[in-house]
Design an enzyme around this catalytic site. Structure first.
Site, PDB file in Angstrom:
ATOM      1  N   GLU A  91     -10.230  -2.302   5.707  1.00 36.43           N
ATOM      2  CA  GLU A  91     -10.785  -2.312   6.625  1.00 36.43           C
ATOM      3  C   GLU A  91     -11.842  -3.007   6.543  1.00 36.43           C
ATOM      4  OE1 GLU A  91      -9.613  -0.557   9.404  1.00 36.43           O
ATOM      5  OE2 GLU A  91      -7.690   0.411   8.501  1.00 36.43           O
ATOM      6  N   HIS A 104      -7.682  -5.435  10.424  1.00 34.60           N
ATOM      7  CA  HIS A 104      -7.247  -4.833   8.486  1.00 34.60           C
ATOM      8  C   HIS A 104      -6.418  -5.662   8.605  1.00 34.60           C
ATOM      9  CE1 HIS A 104      -5.222  -1.866  10.690  1.00 34.60           C
ATOM     10  NE2 HIS A 104      -4.229  -1.909   9.849  1.00 34.60           N
ATOM     11  N   ASP A 164       0.422  -1.627  -0.176  1.00 36.30           N
ATOM     12  CA  ASP A 164      -0.123   0.300  -0.094  1.00 36.30           C
ATOM     13  C   ASP A 164       0.803   1.273  -0.175  1.00 36.30           C
ATOM     14  OD1 ASP A 164       0.639  -0.609   2.496  1.00 36.30           O
ATOM     15  OD2 ASP A 164      -1.084  -0.852   3.432  1.00 36.30           O
ATOM     16  N   ASN A 169      -8.309  -4.224  14.521  1.00 32.47           N
ATOM     17  CA  ASN A 169      -9.732  -4.203  14.242  1.00 32.47           C
ATOM     18  C   ASN A 169      -9.576  -4.975  13.322  1.00 32.47           C
ATOM     19  OD1 ASN A 169      -8.304  -3.132  12.001  1.00 32.47           O
ATOM     20  ND2 ASN A 169      -9.909  -1.765  12.065  1.00 32.47           N
TER      21      ASN A 169
END
Ligand code: F6R
Length: 249
Positions: free
Chosen positions: A146, A141, A70, A139
């Site tokens: 996400e 990801h 990314d 979380n």
């Protein structure tokens, strides 16, 4: 037999060392291997260990191709916080990769969808990713995918509520799943819930990391604290301790 392999080690340093051994094995078998590169704190020990192997002459990574997961949008590649810069500092230079063989999504492109398509094409042009290094967020990801990201997603633009800058280009979950092998590393208790959800929970977009359960060659290397919420710790340790030699790395 294809299955997710869970390796639990006493310390974060051992996580880095073992995961680096896995990468080194891939590179030794195929010196021009395509290695998927995550940024963030989780893989830093892997890169440091690989750099030490390069310095000591036990690993030659000069022909390795690198593909980033990314990149932030709107940040110049030469900005010290860009993922391009981070990868240059942590991987390209210390491992002696050819900078022309290190691919990062173009966060400065004026046409972002075209940059995403170009990135997918670049990965295809390399023949795909041999082994993708991943971290996982608290979380769940992976990359910048996400919770509720589509499992079929390709490289795309993502608006992340938690990050500054707030926009990024990320390989999609579908792109990540195309890698021949996945290697996820996590250390620390902050990751325990995400690891339990990804490894033992239902496969659900609310925990993007759970898609690894569908990958035929996924290895998860974690320390004891990141393993704290797993139900089958004894089973994973037993399986690991009794692996045949040909399966070891
Ligand atoms: C980084 C990335 C992120 C991180 C994740 C964990 O390229 O794609 O998904 O892997 O946020 O970050 P750390 O390792 O810093 O805990």
């Amino acid at each position: 037999m294809p299955a997710m392999e869970i390796i639990i080690l006493p310390t974060p340093a051992e996580v880095g060392r073992l995961a680096a051994r896995k990468i080194a094995q891939v590179v030794t078998r195929r010196p021009e291997a395509v290695v998927g590169l995550a940024t963030g704190s989780s893989p830093m020990a892997i890169y440091a260990e690989l750099a030490a192997q390069v310095r000591s002459g036990t690993l030659d990574a000069r022909r390795v191709r690198g593909v980033a997961l990314d990149e932030y949008v709107g940040i110049p590649a030469e900005h010290p916080e860009s993922y391009r810069s981070v990868i240059t500092r942590q991987v390209t230079e210390p491992l002696g990769l050819d900078p022309g063989n290190v691919f990062v999504p173009d966060g400065r492109a004026t046409d972002i969808p075209a940059a995403c398509a170009a990135y997918e094409a670049a990965i295809r042009g390399l023949g795909g990713v041999d082994i993708q290094i991943l971290g996982i967020g608290a979380n769940g990801h992976i990359g910048f995918n996400e919770p509720t990201s589509s499992f079929a997603s390709r490289t795309r633009f993502f608006d992340s509520p938690e990050q500054v800058p707030t926009h990024c280009l990320t390989q999609g979950l579908g792109t990540i799943m195309d890698a021949h092998e996945l290697l996820l590393v996590a250390q620390g208790e902050a990751k325990a819930a995400a690891i339990a959800a990804a490894v033992e929970g239902p496969v659900t977009s609310i925990c993007p990391g759970s898609i690894l359960q569908f990958h035929p060659e996924a290895t998860v290397v974690i320390d004891e604290t990141a393993a704290a919420d797993l139900q089958l710790v004894d089973y994973y340790k037993h399986t690991c301790a009794n692996k045949p030699d040909w399966q070891r790395f």
